[in-house]
Structures are given as C-alpha cells and as structure tokens.
Design a protein around this motif. Structure first.
Motif, short mmCIF file in Angstrom:
data_model
loop_
_atom_site.label_atom_id
_atom_site.label_comp_id
_atom_site.label_asym_id
_atom_site.label_seq_id
_atom_site.Cartn_x
_atom_site.Cartn_y
_atom_site.Cartn_z
N TYR A 16 -13.97 -5.22 -7.81
CA TYR A 16 -12.90 -4.56 -8.56
C TYR A 16 -13.07 -4.70 -10.06
CZ TYR A 16 -10.11 -8.80 -9.64
OH TYR A 16 -9.65 -9.99 -10.13
N TYR A 43 -9.45 -0.84 -5.58
CA TYR A 43 -8.96 -0.07 -6.72
C TYR A 43 -7.46 0.06 -6.56
CZ TYR A 43 -8.44 3.88 -9.99
OH TYR A 43 -8.05 4.69 -11.02
N SER A 47 -14.89 -1.69 -2.20
CA SER A 47 -14.23 -1.66 -3.51
C SER A 47 -12.74 -1.90 -3.33
CB SER A 47 -14.45 -0.31 -4.20
OG SER A 47 -13.76 0.72 -3.50
N THR A 58 -1.96 -5.75 -8.89
CA THR A 58 -3.32 -6.05 -8.42
C THR A 58 -3.32 -7.32 -7.59
OG1 THR A 58 -4.40 -4.93 -10.28
CG2 THR A 58 -5.67 -6.64 -9.16
N TYR A 90 -15.21 -7.44 -1.95
CA TYR A 90 -14.56 -6.30 -2.60
C TYR A 90 -14.82 -6.37 -4.11
CZ TYR A 90 -11.86 -5.60 1.71
OH TYR A 90 -11.48 -5.37 3.01
N THR A 99 -5.01 1.92 -7.65
CA THR A 99 -4.42 3.22 -7.33
C THR A 99 -4.67 3.60 -5.88
OG1 THR A 99 -4.69 3.94 -9.62
CG2 THR A 99 -4.33 5.66 -7.99
N SER A 100 -5.88 3.34 -5.39
CA SER A 100 -6.20 3.66 -4.00
C SER A 100 -5.37 2.82 -3.04
CB SER A 100 -7.69 3.43 -3.74
OG SER A 100 -8.47 4.28 -4.53
N TRP A 101 -5.16 1.55 -3.39
CA TRP A 101 -4.33 0.70 -2.53
C TRP A 101 -2.90 1.22 -2.50
CZ3 TRP A 101 -0.13 -2.47 -4.14
CH2 TRP A 101 0.42 -3.26 -3.12
#
Length: 279
Positions: free
Chosen positions: A185, A211, A209, A72, A183, A213-215
């Motif tokens: 989170y 996230y 946002s 993260t 952003y 997993t999306s990154w």
C-alpha cells in the motif's frame, strides 16, 4: 489543493439529503474531482458522499486528518480479518501515523501487530505506545529476518501490509507462511523486488494491493454504506485527545510554516503533522 479537511457547515441546499448536517454542524469532508481543495476557506461538498459528521465534544481543528490515516488503519485490520489473519499482522514503516494508530486499535480487536522499523529510535517511540513486537532492520539481515519469521509463526500472522516496497516486499513474502499474503500500500523504497518466484508458484503465497478507496467501495453500494457507518463510528470514537486515532499536530504560524516544513522533512519519523493556524 488538499484532499481532506474539516469545518462547520455555514449553508445547505435544503432537502432530506442535508438533514444530518444542518447549519452549524461540525463535519469532516473529502474533496473529489479536483474542483476544490481543503486549503480553501470555503468548499461546496455533496452532503451524502463527501460529508462526515464529526464528534461534538472534539475541537473541530483536531479533526483535520480524520480520513486517510484512521480509515486506512480500520481498512487494514478489516482486510486482514476477512483474509483469515485474525490473530496478528505484520506492518512495515510502523512508526508512521498509520502504524501508531494500528498499535492502539489492534488490541481493541484482539489482534497483535508485528512492527517492522528501520531504527532504534522508532522502536522506542512504539514501545512508549505499548507496542509489544518490534523488529528493527538496521542490523544483519539474517538476524532480523529470523526474528521476524519466528514472530510470524508464534503469533499466527498470515498477512503483511507493506508501505515500503523495494526489497522489503520480497523479505516479507519469504517470512510469510504457506498461502500467506503481502499487501502493498506504499512505495517508500521504490519498485517492489527481491521476490522469490518459488514463494508464489510452489508455496502459493500472494502479492496483493491495499488501496483505501477500493476497500471502501468493495462489495457494492449496500456493503459500502454499512462499512462506512461502522468505520465512521469507530473513527469518531477515537478522534479526541488520547484516542486511538487522534493525530499529533504541531501548530505553526504562516510566517514560520516554511522553516517548520524544512525541519520536518529532515526527520525520518512521521510522528507529527504540521498544522498552520491563522487565529
């Protein structure tokens, strides 16, 4: 139960896919699909998508939290840089494990962190880590917001990463420059609010946002592999004691686990993690 964990490979299915993690390899893993959790004594993982080789010179138990917080931190800085905020970012709930990691990682990438915390003891914790810019929100709103806005302007921050939500989201949008971004989170304070529509409509600020997993998956398979190789090398380099992403564990026995959890929940600073040991 349990999303991430670590251990030593005791068996493989053979073939090319297991070449990088033969029996005896120290690995971290991420559980997916809900079939197994990291609280299990043994887990079966996909050697390509769910296994991450760990450093040989770091005790495997120190790698127990290798994934969510360190990645993260890497993802937040990468997202900011991609958005053009290459000098500084604002980060709320900054005394958290992610916040502490960001303050250690950012100087390695020539970036500054503007830390936002609620109490003086959290400020002291960050100062001991070497943090330079810390805003405490326990005082008068007008005073700390001016301090935050001045730092944003001085350091050239155009992105803020908010783990708090609630009214804090609107405060952050307010202090961001024109076309700046916030952003979200996390949602420690519940639903985001206190947003001035003019910030979005006329000043072209954006609420987005972040996230993890999306990154990780953004840009397709090739970019994902490239991104994870780079992030993995960076994370592994900092997992050892004193490293930028080493977790602070408090070891407890199973007999004292319940008492320790209750005591930890009373604390408002997430500076340590409980690690239950069976040895």
């Amino acid at each position: 139960m349990g999303l991430e964990g670590c251990g030593v490979v005791v068996a493989t299915g053979g073939g090319l896919t297991t070449y990088r993690c033969p029996v005896g390899t120290k690995v971290g893993f991420v559980c997916g699909g809900g079939k197994q959790g990291s609280y299990s004594q043994y887990v079966t993982m996909n050697a390509i998508t769910e296994i991450f080789p760990m450093p040989d010179d770091v005790p495997i138990e120190d790698c127990a939290s290798f994934m969510v917080n360190p990645y993260t931190a890497v993802g937040i800085l990468d997202t900011a840089q991609q958005a053009g905020s290459t000098k500084a970012i604002v980060h709320t709930a900054a005394a958290s494990q992610v916040g502490q990691m960001l303050n250690k990682l950012a100087p390695m990438q020539d970036m500054e962190i503007i830390n936002v915390v609620r109490r003086e003891e959290q400020k002291k914790l960050l100062e001991e880590l070497g943090a330079k810019h810390i805003v405490v929100t326990s005082g008068e709103e007008e005073v700390w917001k001016k301090e935050l806005k001045d730092l944003v302007k001085e350091l050239g921050a155009t992105c803020a990463f908010d783990a708090v939500a609630g009214d804090m989201t609107g405060h952050l949008l307010d202090v961001m420059p024109i076309k700046g971004s916030v952003y979200l989170y996390g949602a420690l304070a519940g639903k985001a609010g206190n947003i001035n529509p003019s910030d979005l409509i006329y000043r072209k600020k954006q609420l987005k946002s972040f996230y993890l997993t999306s990154w990780i998956k953004s840009g397709g398979s090739y970019q994902m592999v490239k991104r994870m190789m780079s992030a993995g090398n960076l994370v592994n380099s900092g997992l050892g004691q004193g490293g930028w992403c080493c977790s602070q564990f408090e070891d407890v026995t199973m007999e004292k686990a319940h008492q320790s959890i209750v005591e930890a929940l009373k604390s408002s600073i997430t500076g340590k993690k409980l690690r239950i040991r069976f040895d």
